[in-house]
Design a protein around this motif. Structure first.
Motif, mmCIF file in Angstrom:
data_model
loop_
_atom_site.group_PDB
_atom_site.id
_atom_site.type_symbol
_atom_site.label_atom_id
_atom_site.label_comp_id
_atom_site.label_asym_id
_atom_site.label_seq_id
_atom_site.Cartn_x
_atom_site.Cartn_y
_atom_site.Cartn_z
ATOM 1 N N LEU A 185 -4.426 3.325 -3.164
ATOM 2 C CA LEU A 185 -2.969 3.286 -3.112
ATOM 3 C C LEU A 185 -2.542 2.733 -1.772
ATOM 4 O O LEU A 185 -3.078 3.120 -0.733
ATOM 5 N N VAL A 186 -1.592 1.791 -1.790
ATOM 6 C CA VAL A 186 -0.950 1.349 -0.558
ATOM 7 C C VAL A 186 0.539 1.619 -0.678
ATOM 8 O O VAL A 186 1.108 1.588 -1.777
ATOM 9 N N SER A 187 1.162 1.868 0.455
ATOM 10 C CA SER A 187 2.600 2.073 0.474
ATOM 11 C C SER A 187 3.305 0.748 0.230
ATOM 12 O O SER A 187 2.930 -0.282 0.778
ATOM 13 N N GLY A 188 4.348 0.793 -0.592
ATOM 14 C CA GLY A 188 5.215 -0.356 -0.769
ATOM 15 C C GLY A 188 6.527 -0.166 -0.043
ATOM 16 O O GLY A 188 7.460 -0.948 -0.207
ATOM 17 N N THR A 197 -0.617 6.697 4.729
ATOM 18 C CA THR A 197 -1.947 6.334 5.212
ATOM 19 C C THR A 197 -2.688 7.567 5.712
ATOM 20 O O THR A 197 -3.882 7.759 5.414
ATOM 21 N N LEU A 198 -2.008 8.421 6.428
ATOM 22 C CA LEU A 198 -2.637 9.655 6.919
ATOM 23 C C LEU A 198 -3.074 10.566 5.773
ATOM 24 O O LEU A 198 -4.049 11.317 5.893
ATOM 25 N N ALA A 199 -2.371 10.473 4.644
ATOM 26 C CA ALA A 199 -2.704 11.310 3.483
ATOM 27 C C ALA A 199 -3.836 10.729 2.639
ATOM 28 O O ALA A 199 -4.241 11.334 1.645
ATOM 29 N N ASN A 202 -4.402 3.407 1.659
ATOM 30 C CA ASN A 202 -5.114 2.267 2.253
ATOM 31 C C ASN A 202 -4.225 1.425 3.160
ATOM 32 O O ASN A 202 -4.590 0.312 3.511
ATOM 33 N N GLY A 203 -3.069 1.955 3.547
ATOM 34 C CA GLY A 203 -2.168 1.192 4.399
ATOM 35 C C GLY A 203 -0.924 0.793 3.650
ATOM 36 O O GLY A 203 -0.318 1.596 2.946
#
Length: 291
Positions: A185-188, A197-199, A202-203
């Motif tokens: 999972l990456v943040s959008g 990312t801390l959780a 992948n960035g």
């Protein structure tokens, strides 16, 4: 897909005053990002105003980015839409040899239910290509629920990742908590990047990252290294400018920054217009903190 880790930038498409594609500025933007720590490039996403490019222009932009990147960074290509069979056809008939994966947005406007979303991505998975699911309810009008994402990840190994941009950060955490180890999972959402990312994310696939690649990629690497205090220091310095660039929609805000940095000219194609004078002044004032 750990090759797609850190900061991926959703590249804008620069335009000249006559609204033709500005390939010289695109070259500068690519090199600027490569030289300042960006981890991978995302081509022809929403931020690239792909909906306003002709088929020929899209091909020319893709070819130019492949040439200038010259295999220096991994790349992802956006291919999405609300006609499932057409998206499948495009994926099957596009040369993807230069790309690690296809980023494909959940069908917009039609507002399928969760089973319709599942069947859509099942059809895309049948191409055998690596697919990144893209959930952005604010644009599509329909959320991909965590249970649907987890079901897709379990059933189709080539659905390798989700770019999650739901406004509810708990949905990110539910996916991260329950997903299998092969699915990423990456943040959008740029502002959610650090906690996600801390959780275990992948960035990010980022907009602000292409304007401040050094700062943003350093923050994400610190998060991946679990250096929390140092990462939050950078995060806090970027919050205000990140909020400002989305205040009147994307990509008018980030184009303001990139133009001010001398990387591009500040033009957008209708129906998008450049940021208002008031917002541009706020962005320029905030930029002074980084000079």
């Amino acid at each position: 897909m750990n090759i797609l880790k850190g900061v991926g930038v959703a590249l804008i498409t620069p335009f000249n005053e006559d609204l033709s594609v500005d390939f010289d500025s695109l070259t500068k933007l690519i090199n600027y990002n490569i030289e300042n720590g960006t981890n991978y490039l995302v081509v022809l996403g929403t931020t690239g105003e792909a909906a306003t490019l002709t088929t020929d222009e899209k091909s020319a932009v893709i070819s130019h980015i492949i040439k200038i990147n010259n295999k220096r960074l991994p790349m992802v290509l956006g291919i999405g839409g609300n006609n499932t069979m057409d998206v499948k056809h495009q994926i099957e008939n596009t040369d993807l040899s230069a790309f690690e994966a296809v980023l494909s947005v959940s069908p917009y406007y039609n507002k399928p239910n969760q089973e319709g979303i599942y069947q859509h991505y099942k059809m895309l998975a049948s191409t055998g290509k690596n697919i990144i699911i893209y959930n952005v309810p604010g644009r599509t009008g329909q959320n991909i629920e965590a249970s649907t994402t987890l079901r897709l990840a379990k059933d189709f190994p080539n659905l390798v990742m989700i770019k999650e941009a739901a406004p509810n950060i708990l949905q990110y955490f539910d996916i991260l908590r329950q997903k299998n180890s092969a699915f990423n999972l990456v943040s959008g959402d740029d502002e959610f990047t650090l906690p996600v990312t801390l959780a275990g994310g992948n960035g990010v696939i980022s907009v602000i990252g292409q304007a401040y690649p050094k700062e943003f990629s350093t923050m994400v690497q610190l998060a991946l290294d679990k250096k929390v205090d140092e990462a939050y220091k950078i995060h806090n310095s970027l919050v205000e400018i990140t909020r400002l660039i989305f205040a009147e929609g994307n990509p008018c805000g980030v184009k303001t920054i990139l133009a001010e940095k001398g990387l591009i000219k500040n033009y957008l194609r209708l129906p998008l217009v450049k940021a208002s004078e008031g917002l541009q002044e706020k962005i320029k004032a905030e930029m002074l903190k980084f000079s």
